[in-house]
Design a protein around this motif. Structure first.
Motif, PDB file in Angstrom:
ATOM      1  N   GLY A   1       0.795  -1.217   0.000  1.00 33.93           N
ATOM      2  CA  GLY A   1       0.000   0.000   0.000  1.00 33.93           C
ATOM      3  C   GLY A   1       0.829   1.270   0.000  1.00 33.93           C
ATOM      4  N   LYS A   2       0.258   2.327   0.570  1.00 36.50           N
ATOM      5  CA  LYS A   2       0.895   3.646   0.538  1.00 36.50           C
ATOM      6  C   LYS A   2       1.093   4.256   1.912  1.00 36.50           C
ATOM      7  N   GLN A   3       0.644   3.599   2.969  1.00 37.46           N
ATOM      8  CA  GLN A   3       0.716   4.193   4.305  1.00 37.46           C
ATOM      9  C   GLN A   3       1.698   3.455   5.201  1.00 37.46           C
ATOM     10  N   CYS A   4       2.090   4.149   6.266  1.00 35.99           N
ATOM     11  CA  CYS A   4       2.894   3.554   7.334  1.00 35.99           C
ATOM     12  C   CYS A   4       1.996   3.467   8.549  1.00 35.99           C
TER      13      CYS A   4
ATOM     14  N   ASP B   1      -0.396  -2.078  14.055  1.00 29.08           N
ATOM     15  CA  ASP B   1      -1.466  -2.458  14.975  1.00 29.08           C
ATOM     16  C   ASP B   1      -0.878  -3.067  16.245  1.00 29.08           C
ATOM     17  N   GLY B   2       0.439  -2.978  16.380  1.00 30.46           N
ATOM     18  CA  GLY B   2       1.127  -3.549  17.519  1.00 30.46           C
ATOM     19  C   GLY B   2       1.686  -4.930  17.245  1.00 30.46           C
ATOM     20  N   ASN B   3       1.203  -5.580  16.195  1.00 30.33           N
ATOM     21  CA  ASN B   3       1.686  -6.904  15.814  1.00 30.33           C
ATOM     22  C   ASN B   3       2.390  -6.891  14.467  1.00 30.33           C
ATOM     23  N   THR B   4       1.947  -6.008  13.590  1.00 30.95           N
ATOM     24  CA  THR B   4       2.490  -5.901  12.239  1.00 30.95           C
ATOM     25  C   THR B   4       2.810  -4.441  11.964  1.00 30.95           C
ATOM     26  N   ILE B   5       3.970  -4.194  11.402  1.00 31.44           N
ATOM     27  CA  ILE B   5       4.323  -2.854  10.928  1.00 31.44           C
ATOM     28  C   ILE B   5       4.208  -2.883   9.416  1.00 31.44           C
ATOM     29  N   ILE B   6       3.449  -1.934   8.884  1.00 31.99           N
ATOM     30  CA  ILE B   6       3.247  -1.848   7.446  1.00 31.99           C
ATOM     31  C   ILE B   6       3.949  -0.588   6.948  1.00 31.99           C
ATOM     32  N   LEU B   7       4.830  -0.781   5.978  1.00 33.55           N
ATOM     33  CA  LEU B   7       5.490   0.322   5.277  1.00 33.55           C
ATOM     34  C   LEU B   7       4.983   0.329   3.843  1.00 33.55           C
TER      35      LEU B   7
END
Length: 175
Positions: free
Chosen positions: A26-29, A32-38
């Motif tokens: 995706g486009k956001q950073c 949720d405390g378990n997964t970091i999305i970059l």
């Protein structure tokens, strides 16, 4: 620079130390405390994009190691709306970034560089966004960005004591 190599190394450390998964999509950073999305990026990332990616990663790790209360944030957003949640999130960002600077001193440079780079093209920010930016800059000890009007800077400065308290709050609930 090969992003995959850098993120793979960081991902292994995060997984081993904190049980966190690191993914790019995706486009956001966010986390949720378990997964970091970059954001999704090509395998070879231009050098000028690495500082903000490092900053985003350090910032999101801060939410994990600083024990952000994600359910509380969700409830707060539902009860008080986006603008009020934005202020809570700002205070939480100050708190968790302070945790990162304390535990991982090298993150201070990454966070500062990321803040500066993120705002370099901001010109016509709303009054709300300006005051949030000003509060974060003041609370973090950064130079005031040019996109902040003198009036919004003054408003943010009137909240300096609250910003300082937020940085040393032990958890989300005491912000």
């Amino acid at each position: 620079m090969l992003l995959e190599t850098t993120l793979e190394k960081v991902g292994r450390v995060l997984s081993k130390r904190y049980g966190i998964t690191l993914i790019c999509r995706g486009k956001q950073c966010c986390t949720d405390g378990n997964t970091i999305i970059l954001p999704s990026l090509p395998d070879t990332v231009p050098e000028h994009l690495m500082p903000p990616i490092r900053a985003y990663l350090d910032h999101e790790v801060g939410h994990v190691v600083g024990a952000t209360d994600f359910p509380l944030g969700k409830i707060f957003r539902e009860e008080h709306g986006e603008a009020a949640f934005g202020i809570l999130n700002l205070l939480e960002d100050l708190r968790t970034d302070a945790v990162m600077r304390s535990r991982y001193p090298g993150s201070a440079r990454n966070l500062s560089t990321g803040f500066t780079m993120t705002l370099q093209d901001v010109k016509d920010a709303s009054a709300y966004r300006q005051v949030v930016i000003a509060m974060y800059a003041l609370g973090s000890g950064y130079a005031m960005p040019h996109c902040v009007s003198p009036e919004m800077r003054t408003l943010a400065e009137s909240m300096r004591a609250m910003l300082e308290r937020a940085k040393s709050a032990p958890d989300t609930k005491t912000l």
